[in-house]
Design a protein around this motif. Structure first.
Motif, PDB file in Angstrom:
ATOM      1  N   TRP A 326       0.815  -1.210   0.000  1.00 15.71           N
ATOM      2  CA  TRP A 326       0.000   0.000   0.000  1.00 15.71           C
ATOM      3  C   TRP A 326       0.857   1.272   0.000  1.00 15.71           C
ATOM      4  O   TRP A 326       0.379   2.351  -0.327  1.00 15.71           O
ATOM      5  N   ILE A 329       0.654   2.988  -3.223  1.00 20.54           N
ATOM      6  CA  ILE A 329      -0.592   3.751  -3.395  1.00 20.54           C
ATOM      7  C   ILE A 329      -0.459   5.110  -2.715  1.00 20.54           C
ATOM      8  O   ILE A 329      -0.828   6.143  -3.281  1.00 20.54           O
ATOM      9  N   ILE A 347      -7.309   3.390   2.979  1.00 23.14           N
ATOM     10  CA  ILE A 347      -7.023   2.602   1.790  1.00 23.14           C
ATOM     11  C   ILE A 347      -7.536   1.183   1.998  1.00 23.14           C
ATOM     12  O   ILE A 347      -7.240   0.549   3.019  1.00 23.14           O
ATOM     13  N   VAL A 381      -9.895   4.318  -2.124  1.00 18.79           N
ATOM     14  CA  VAL A 381      -9.208   5.303  -1.281  1.00 18.79           C
ATOM     15  C   VAL A 381     -10.196   6.398  -0.909  1.00 18.79           C
ATOM     16  O   VAL A 381     -10.811   7.015  -1.784  1.00 18.79           O
TER      17      VAL A 381
END
Length: 410
Positions: A326, A329, A347, A381
């Protein structure tokens, strides 16, 4: 018999196509530009149709786009779209422009119509001249029909590195009349559009004026075609064309029509399906990635963040490797230039919370990895700073993408 699925007042026609709307036909032939598959195709309307178009924002617009823009500007109506694959006719100077004009003129002569009723599109290798002897032969063979076979022949004719054909069709009842919208598209690589993507064609028998059609195309494009990415590259030939011939005989559609939103929703459904099919068929791809952003300050910021995430090479490779990293991201959100407050971001992978309150969350790596092995993956998100939302679509980045593009011309 067409198979359908209903959603409220809008019906999905499972085996519908660009020839399902009334008054449209198509064809595709093998002219020899490629070794075996069809490489010249046509969409034909029985009558001149109101049209709308969006084009690539590349500084190097290909010759066919310039000719098509000239046709559209003449009267705001088109009757025929002629397309070739294998060669983009881009960066080919004056000769390329004259070849595109010849394609338009020869097609107009075939159908006994004015030149400006013809749009021209090309896709394939950049910087090579068209083999006009084969193009002429291909155009002369075109015999459009309103059959499923003819639709497939056209769809095959527009493909390059695509592995599958992209098509979609929906129906909506307007003023008691069945209005149908069909679409076909191609695209697999050089997908990071700033208007549309690669080549997209939509037909509808709706009665709608060109100005309103252009308005809905622009709005929907920003939510669909402009929200996909495969490799971050924008082509010289990107274009989406829409023809509306009015044969459904509904009252003329515009923003004041009481069923305007229903038409716009059906139009968006076709566009979104085509866009997602392109993203899923990205060169070398094994997975479709959807990123959904909520809690953004503006719709634009939601769309920007979504596309940054799905376009990140690190995110794409992590998804390919089924690695729930993550942090990649977070990095994409961080350089998106959107309004972000780190302590408010959440997330998720499906129902797995990976990050919240600016802190990592405990989750099952095994469960996350199994989820990421699916052929469709969703990253969600929540920015937590507003009420707006947006989506973007892309694919994973694999070894095969490099192999395909390392030998594209050979």
């Amino acid at each position: 018999m067409l198979e359908t699925k209903e959603t409220a007042a809008i019906t999905k026609i499972d085996d519908g196509s660009i020839v399902t709307p009334k008054g449209f036909s198509s064809d595709g032939v093998h002219a020899g530009l490629r070794y075996a598959r069809n490489d010249v195709g046509v969409i034909y309307s029985e009558v001149p149709a109101n049209c709308a178009a969006v084009y690539t924002q590349s500084h190097f617009q290909a010759a066919p786009l310039k000719v098509t823009q000239e046709s559209v500007a003449k009267e705001g109506r088109l009757q025929v779209i002629v397309v070739n694959s294998a060669n983009a006719n881009a960066c080919t100077g004056e000769q390329g422009l004259q070849d595109a004009y010849e394609m338009r003129e020869r097609t107009a002569k075939l159908f006994n119509i004015e030149n400006h009723y013809v749009a021209v599109a090309s896709t394939g290798v950049i910087g090579e001249f068209l083999k006009m002897d084969k193009i002429r032969q291909g155009i002369d063979q075109l015999k459009p029909q309103a059959t499923e076979k003819a639709a497939v022949e056209f769809q095959q004719a527009i493909l390059t590195t695509d592995l599958v054909m992209k098509t979609s069709c929906y129906e909506v009842v307007i003023d008691g009349k069945k209005v149908t919208i069909g679409g076909a598209a191609k695209g697999s690589g050089m997908i990071h559009p700033n208007m549309a993507t690669m080549l997209g064609f939509m037909t509808t028998d709706a009665n709608i004026d060109s100005e309103s059609l252009q308005s809905v195309l622009k709005e929907v494009t920003d939510k669909t075609f402009n929200q996909i990415t495969v490799d971050g590259d924008t082509s010289t030939n990107d274009m989406v064309l829409v023809l509306a011939n009015g044969q459904a005989e509904n009252e003329q559609l515009n923003e004041k029509h009481p069923q305007w939103n229903e038409f716009k929703t059906a139009f968006q459904m076709v566009s979104e399906e085509l866009a997602k099919q392109i993203a899923k068929d990205g060169e070398g791809a094994t997975k479709l990635i959807e990123v959904e952003i909520t809690g953004a300050r503006t719709k634009q910021e939601a769309n920007v963040v979504a596309k940054k995430i799905v376009g990140s090479s690190l995110v794409k490779t992590a998804v390919y490797g089924a690695d729930a990293n993550w942090g990649r991201i977070i990095c994409a959100v961080g350089y998106s230039e959107a309004s972000v407050e780190p302590e408010k971001i959440d997330i998720y992978l499906e129902d797995l919370c990976l990050f919240t309150n600016n802190s990592p969350q405990p989750f099952s790596e095994e469960k996350a990895s199994e989820y990421l092995k699916r052929d469709q993956v969703k990253i969600a998100v929540n920015l937590g700073v507003g009420d707006e939302a947006g989506k973007a679509w892309g694919c994973d980045l694999t070894y095969d993408y490099v192999k395909i593009n390392a030998s594209y011309r050979t």
